[in-house]
Design an enzyme around this catalytic site. Structure first.
Site, mmCIF file in Angstrom:
data_model
loop_
_atom_site.group_PDB
_atom_site.id
_atom_site.type_symbol
_atom_site.label_atom_id
_atom_site.label_comp_id
_atom_site.label_asym_id
_atom_site.label_seq_id
_atom_site.Cartn_x
_atom_site.Cartn_y
_atom_site.Cartn_z
ATOM 1 N N TRP A 75 -11.925 5.271 14.279
ATOM 2 C CA TRP A 75 -10.475 5.115 14.142
ATOM 3 C C TRP A 75 -9.918 5.864 15.335
ATOM 4 O O TRP A 75 -9.894 7.094 15.366
ATOM 5 C CB TRP A 75 -9.993 5.720 12.828
ATOM 6 C CG TRP A 75 -8.514 5.655 12.689
ATOM 7 C CD1 TRP A 75 -7.616 6.620 13.030
ATOM 8 C CD2 TRP A 75 -7.750 4.564 12.176
ATOM 9 N NE1 TRP A 75 -6.341 6.191 12.754
ATOM 10 C CE2 TRP A 75 -6.392 4.929 12.223
ATOM 11 C CE3 TRP A 75 -8.077 3.300 11.671
ATOM 12 C CZ2 TRP A 75 -5.374 4.086 11.798
ATOM 13 C CZ3 TRP A 75 -7.057 2.475 11.243
ATOM 14 C CH2 TRP A 75 -5.722 2.879 11.308
ATOM 15 N N GLU A 490 8.084 0.489 -5.974
ATOM 16 C CA GLU A 490 6.965 -0.338 -5.516
ATOM 17 C C GLU A 490 5.682 -0.123 -6.306
ATOM 18 O O GLU A 490 4.882 -1.042 -6.415
ATOM 19 C CB GLU A 490 6.745 -0.226 -4.004
ATOM 20 C CG GLU A 490 6.187 1.051 -3.479
ATOM 21 C CD GLU A 490 5.986 1.021 -1.960
ATOM 22 O OE1 GLU A 490 5.705 -0.033 -1.393
ATOM 23 O OE2 GLU A 490 6.100 2.099 -1.348
ATOM 24 N N HIS A 506 31.488 6.024 -5.686
ATOM 25 C CA HIS A 506 32.147 4.793 -5.237
ATOM 26 C C HIS A 506 31.526 3.550 -5.878
ATOM 27 O O HIS A 506 31.666 2.452 -5.348
ATOM 28 C CB HIS A 506 32.089 4.700 -3.704
ATOM 29 C CG HIS A 506 32.817 5.833 -3.046
ATOM 30 N ND1 HIS A 506 34.191 5.890 -2.981
ATOM 31 C CD2 HIS A 506 32.362 6.980 -2.472
ATOM 32 C CE1 HIS A 506 34.548 7.021 -2.371
ATOM 33 N NE2 HIS A 506 33.461 7.690 -2.064
HETATM 34 O O1 M6R Z 1 3.337 -0.540 9.035
HETATM 35 P P1 M6R Z 1 4.804 -0.278 8.979
HETATM 36 O O2 M6R Z 1 5.150 1.157 8.984
HETATM 37 O O3 M6R Z 1 5.574 -1.037 10.031
HETATM 38 O O4 M6R Z 1 5.259 -0.862 7.577
HETATM 39 C C1 M6R Z 1 6.585 -0.882 7.186
HETATM 40 C C2 M6R Z 1 6.721 -1.218 5.730
HETATM 41 O O5 M6R Z 1 6.184 -2.479 5.460
HETATM 42 C C3 M6R Z 1 6.037 -0.182 4.834
HETATM 43 O O6 M6R Z 1 6.519 1.103 5.077
HETATM 44 C C4 M6R Z 1 6.281 -0.534 3.353
HETATM 45 O O7 M6R Z 1 7.640 -0.375 3.039
HETATM 46 C C5 M6R Z 1 5.401 0.287 2.443
HETATM 47 N N1 M6R Z 1 4.981 -0.505 1.348
HETATM 48 C C6 M6R Z 1 6.084 1.493 1.891
HETATM 49 O O8 M6R Z 1 5.303 2.189 0.982
#
Ligand code: M6R
Length: 607
Positions: A75, A490, A506
């Protein structure tokens, strides 16, 4: 973060090593390689991409004779993930092969020194430098164990390494400092690896290695020495009862909780090579040529967007740079008029988010330089940006982003310190204090996390019947409120809304009733009285409140969750895991699929 494995025994080593790498792939998967001695010759076979690419290469060769060897899944933290940068790396004699997880901080200095002695390099890695340093040590000491000890005494940084030599076909040397390394003890076979799953099908007898250990194994024996003095070190063999899956999660039930608990290390890793702790200075060589931006447009999605919003508060306060933060999917279509003297900062963990990439392209069309702040080395964001700053958080497996946000906040903090000092907008005392306290933050967080988890467990049980939550915060706690709500919805599928505490009256206040709890951040800062009066408004409507507070503060709420007080922006690094842990414990209690929530993908590569 990479995965390493070394094997010496009686089985064909290469297939066993590849199988071990497959179980370590969660530690990294952008390139892989193996090294082994067969028919008296040292071979190194490497391939960029996932492990399957290496397997395809190996399938075309006879690799079944060697009974010892080393393997690596990478990585990348430095150097793009191509074949030249993949491990193992050889020294100039071609007799030594080395795999490495970690960073040799003084590798440029050592490289110069070795180059002056005639050594040449074919990769951009710090590991190749170490391979040649061991080679140089061998010339002086005439013995590989001593050469390794000598080379490591010259290196600064972090490592878990394994080394083989063409003239010692069954022997593997290994060493660790600040990167994980364990030894597996079998019958007629021994192993070293970054993590237990690598060898779990073969042995459950394990020796956990400590910093400063140097190891020598062959098929029938193993020895551990003090790397500096080569004095023998006593070790205890322990029996492991875990299965492979739970071992990959470090004994945790889910990757999400493992990643939440990795955050102290994530902060420390993000600082590597960027903070001079003696001078209390921040240096970001990767963006030095850019100068201090006159205006910053931050573009990102989801959690990365929340990190950007958090950064806005700090960058405006400390670096006095006007900042605009935008959701990438809005930015790309609204026809933004960008300030030509501005800079775009695109934030993305994966570096592959389609909307964020579109934002980068739009910014470039308008002639603005782009900084990509991302975690995945060599990702599309990294390739398409003019400047790249890596968050160095290691692979994030859980779909719900946790440690990536922590690394993004750390990076934003470094940017504010760096630009603030460069422009003179931030006074030296504040910067120095922040750098000092930042260095101690991983330790503080490490100590606090177990207690925070217990608190999260208790509070989630008490509120498990709620169908909606309101998250409130002001200033830098507002983006955290958005993030807390995102995490809860989520993974637990409970509706949640993040709101700026002052904005609540508001509209959302109409929702409040005894069944609609509020999760607030009421930390000890100048806005505490304002947040407190917002909470009084919630209570007046019969709403129950959980509030993150600092010692000595009375928010007058139903459930005060006390966090230790840290310096200024560092308080967010304690509030963030509290929010993550609450969401995690709630989702786990409700029996949800925490690591792979329904309808979500880890990287959103389509619109
Ligand atoms: O890989 P990225 O940081 O660009 O991804 C952005 C979003 O898709 C990501 O942060 C998403 O909201 C996650 N599921 C949050 O936990």
């Amino acid at each position: 973060m990479c995965g390493i494995i070394g094997y010496s025994g009686h089985r064909p080593a290469v297939p066993l090593i590849v199988e071990g790498l497959r179980r370590l792939e969660y530690r990294g998967y952008d390139s892989a390689g193996v090294g082994f001695v067969q028919a008296g010759e040292l071979s190194v076979i490497r391939a960029p991409g996932k492990l399957g690419e290496l397997e395809k290469k190996l399938a075309r060769q006879n690799v079944f004779q060697a009974t010892a060897g080393i393997g690596h899944t990478r990585w990348a933290t430095h150097g793009v993930p191509n074949e030249a940068n993949a491990h193992p790396h050889r020294d100039n004699s071609g007799k030594i092969a080395l795999i490495h997880n970690g960073i040799i901080e003084n590798y440029l200095e050592l490289k110069k020194e070795l180059a002056a002695k005639g050594y040449t390099f074919s990769s951009q890695t710090d590991t190749e430098v170490l391979a040649n340093l061991i080679s140089e040590g061998l010339k002086e000491k005439g013995d590989l164990t001593k050469a390794l000890s000598w080379a490591l005494s010259r290196a600064d940084g972090a490592w878990a390494i394994a080394v083989i030599h063409q003239d010692m076909p069954g022997v593997i040397h290994a060493a660790r400092r600040s990167s994980p390394l364990v030894m597996g003890i079998g019958t007629g076979e021994n192993f070293v690896a970054s993590d237990i799953p690598a060898f779990l099908p073969y042995t459950r007898e394990v020796v956990f290695l400590d910093d400063g250990d140097l190891v020598r194994i062959d098929a029938d024996s193993w020895e551990v020495f003090d790397a500096a003095t080569l004095a023998p070190r006593e070790k205890k063999v322990q029996h492991i009862a875990w299965d492979v899956q739970s071992a990959q999660k470090g004994g945790h039930k889910h990757f999400m909780i493992k990643e939440i608990f990795e955050q102290p290390k994530v902060i420390a890793d993000c600082l590597v090579g960027r903070v001079d702790h003696e001078a209390n200075l921040v240096d970001l060589p990767e963006i030095e040529a850019l100068g201090v931006p006159e205006r910053l447009h931050i573009v990102a999605c989801g959690t990365s967007f929340h990190a950007g919003l958090w950064g806005m508060y700090l960058l405006e306060k400390w670096a006095k740079i006007p900042v605009q933060v935008e959701i990438a999917s809005e930015f790309r279509y609204r026809g933004p008029i960008l300030d030509k003297k501005g800079v775009v900062l695109a934030i993305s963990q994966s570096g592959e988010t389609a909307d964020t990439l579109a934002g980068i392209r739009l910014a470039k069309e308008q002639g603005l330089p782009v900084i990509g702040l991302c975690n995945v080395v060599g990702s599309s964001v990294a390739r398409e940006s003019d400047y790249v700053m890596y968050t160095q958080a290691g692979p994030e497996i859980s779909v719900a982003s946790t440690k990536a946000m922590c690394s993004q906040l750390t990076s934003m903090l470094l940017l504010a310190l760096y630009w603030g000092r460069r422009s003179g907008a931030l006074d030296q005392d504040t910067a120095a204090r922040c750098v000092r306290e930042l260095a101690m933050l991983p330790q503080l967080l490490e100590k606090e996390l177990p207690g925070m988890r217990e608190q999260a467990q208790r509070l989630s049980r008490l509120h498990a019947e709620a169908t909606s939550f309101l998250y409130l915060g002001r200033d830098a706690c507002y983006p955290l409120a958005l993030e807390g709500a995102l995490k809860l919805k989520e993974i637990s599928y409970i509706h949640a809304e993040g709101y700026a505490a002052g904005e609540m009256k508001h509209g959302p206040i109409a929702l409040i009733d005894p069944k609609f709890p509020t999760f607030a951040m009421a930390l000890d800062d100048e806005l505490f009285p304002k947040v407190k009066s917002n909470l009084v408004e919630v209570q007046a409507r019969g709403g129950t409140i959980i509030a993150l507070v600092n010692p000595g503060l009375d928010a007058g709420v139903d459930h005060s969750w006390v966090l230790p007080k840290a310096f200024g922006p560092l308080n967010s690094f304690l509030a963030l895991p509290a929010l993550q842990l609450f969401a995690y414990e709630m989702a786990d209690y409700l029996g949800k699929d925490v690591d792979q929530p329904r309808n979500l993908a880890k990287s959103v590569t389509v619109e």
